[in-house]
Design a protein around this motif. Sequence first.
Motif: not given
Length: 746
Positions: A345-370
């Motif tokens: 829950d919340g931002d906890g989903w990041a623990v199952i994402i590959h470490p090399d992909d987390v920053a990129r996925v978070a940025e795309v997700w944040q842009n979609a929210l905005i």
Amino acid sequence: MPASDISAPQFAFLMGGGKLAALIAAFDWSVTPLGPIAGWQHCLKTAASIVLRSQVPIVLLWGSDGIMIYNDAYAEFASDRHPFLLGSKVRDGWPEVASFNDHVMQTCMRGDTLAYRDQELTLHRSGSPEQVWMNLDYSPVLNDAGKPVGVMAIVIETTEKVMSERWRSSERDRQRQMFEQAPGFMAMLSGPEHTFELTNASYMQLVGHRDVLGHTVREALPEVDGQGFLELLDEVYRTGERFVGSSLKAQIQRTPNAPIEDRFIDFVYQPVRNPTGDVIGIFVQGDDVTERLVAEASLRKSEAQFRTFAEAMPNQVWTSTPDGGLNWFNPRVYEYSGASPGDLDGDGWAVIIHPDDVARVAEVWQNALISGVFYETEFRVRRHDGVYRWYIARSVPIRDAEGTITQWIGTNTDIHDQKAVSQKLAESERRLQLSQGVAGISSLELDIATGNVFGSEGFWDLWGLSPRESVHISVLEEIVVPEDGDIRSTVETRKDGTAVPNVEYRILHPATGEIRWLSRHIDFVHDEAGKPTKMYGVMQDITARKEAETRQLMLTHELEHRIKNILSMVSAIASQTFRNTDIETGRTVFADRLRALANAHDILNDTRWTDASMLEVVTNTIAVFPPDQITISGPPVSLSPKMALSLALAVNELGTNALKYGALSTPSGAVSVDWSLIAQGDAAGETLVWHWIETGGPLVTPPSRRGFGTVLVENVLANDFEGLVKITYHPTGVECVLSAPMTKLN
């Protein structure tokens, strides 16, 4: 006179007059029309005594000039004008309202009175204009004969009252405007009993259009008694702190004789204060949210149905709050990841994402929210056994009737196997592209039916076009040099597959305007009937090869020409040098002339026989002569090979002659070599003027005959520059001037 002498008999009328009494006693009244106090009329003293003992601001304006005598209260009103007003004429004391006071004096000295209420005037009490309002009463003061001799003015400032009333009026107007524009219900309650002063249409609709204005809340809405609203109003009025209620239930009779309804309201009780900060009422504002709550209940039911459906889906499904915090996952997510409910829950989903992909996925997700747009991205998700597999995530925003995002619904789909195949294909294509790039080759594909050409990465740059998916072949045909168009394929030769497989032709590069040579090799793909459907090929820019071939051919011809010229020049130099001279002298002169010729050749070799710098030619040629006796100056000038050779020989001849017979033969001699470009002022361009002059040497006499050196300078140099050469034998030294048109040098 000191204030302590106010007890003197002549000042008895000042007794009890405050601070102004002492100032009046000490004032030199002899400089005013009133004269010394001892000579004041009884009526003046009586009027002054009345003014001084008054607690309200009063000023006595005596005589036709209105000499000012006032009390302590008026002194406070006058501010920085006090004490300078005392004893002054009213017109001089208040010049900014002189016309107003002139009218007062004229009216009252006729025996009439004047009265003004909330009179607006602009006074300079503290050095700057100040807008004030006053109640003014003017009465004439009579002497024993009943004749007006002065004016008594009572001045009560009402500025604060007027401003307060204006504020109240503007506040009421502002509130009315707010009421008219507000979408929610509003009401203004005044006093501790909460009496209705104003309501808007929404409020009247909420309470059933009852007549509430002028009534207290308890009187107008008896059904709210006991529901806690009256107690909240009392608390806000007492503490001055606002109250915010959300989705509170209110039981209201919305129409006469109708049953009481349950309504749910969001509202604010906002205290209203006067200018001094005291609470004088309460502003009520809110919205009837009953329908919204009913809709939310329906939405919750709908969401329950959605989750039932989502839990049965084979895909991973998840939801998010509007701010991006994931708040629900279907069982597929937990089964795949091995996580427990709540871990992601919340931002906890990041623990199952590959470490090399987390920053990129978070940025795309944040842009979609905005931006509030469809979300899609790819990333690797860790399986319960630690293996990462590629997934594609897609999410869409869910909006309410007003368009506000209420939540996001997303899915994760396994694309690992598909991505592995795509990656292998991409790697294969990339290897092909790299191989083509290393070889300087680009590929093309032509759809014969449509005429559309598809190219590899380097294909578009080859043709001087911006990268694109495809282009019609007619666009490329327009770029080909017209003279070479016939050797390319045509519509007919493409359709029947007879186009020449290997051709070379020129194009006019659209971006640079250059002529470029291309080499093209093609083959055809046929359908089952043997008809060509596709034309595949490779292309290469062979401009460098073509230019090299052209240069090689030119160099061969140039070499032949130059060898002939050099041999002819050496032959002429030898013939002239050894004529009429002994062998030893001839050998020395011949060697010097060959050296000058060799120096010029060295300069031309450095520039591949394209041009030579005049400065380099002169400098290198005279390097063997005394350097401290020679000066050289002039702007940059480029010479052709022929000009460079003849100039080098001419400078060598002039230098040799100067060393033997002229300025360089003695330590005191000097040679100046300079040149300049002179503008002609028309299309003829510029004229080169080259100058050699000797000074400080032996006395010069003209030669009895013209030798080879003179012929070389006057004839060969002039011919090669297509100009004129003049040698003058001044007694003080030899002078040589070359004049040549600059257009011939370019």
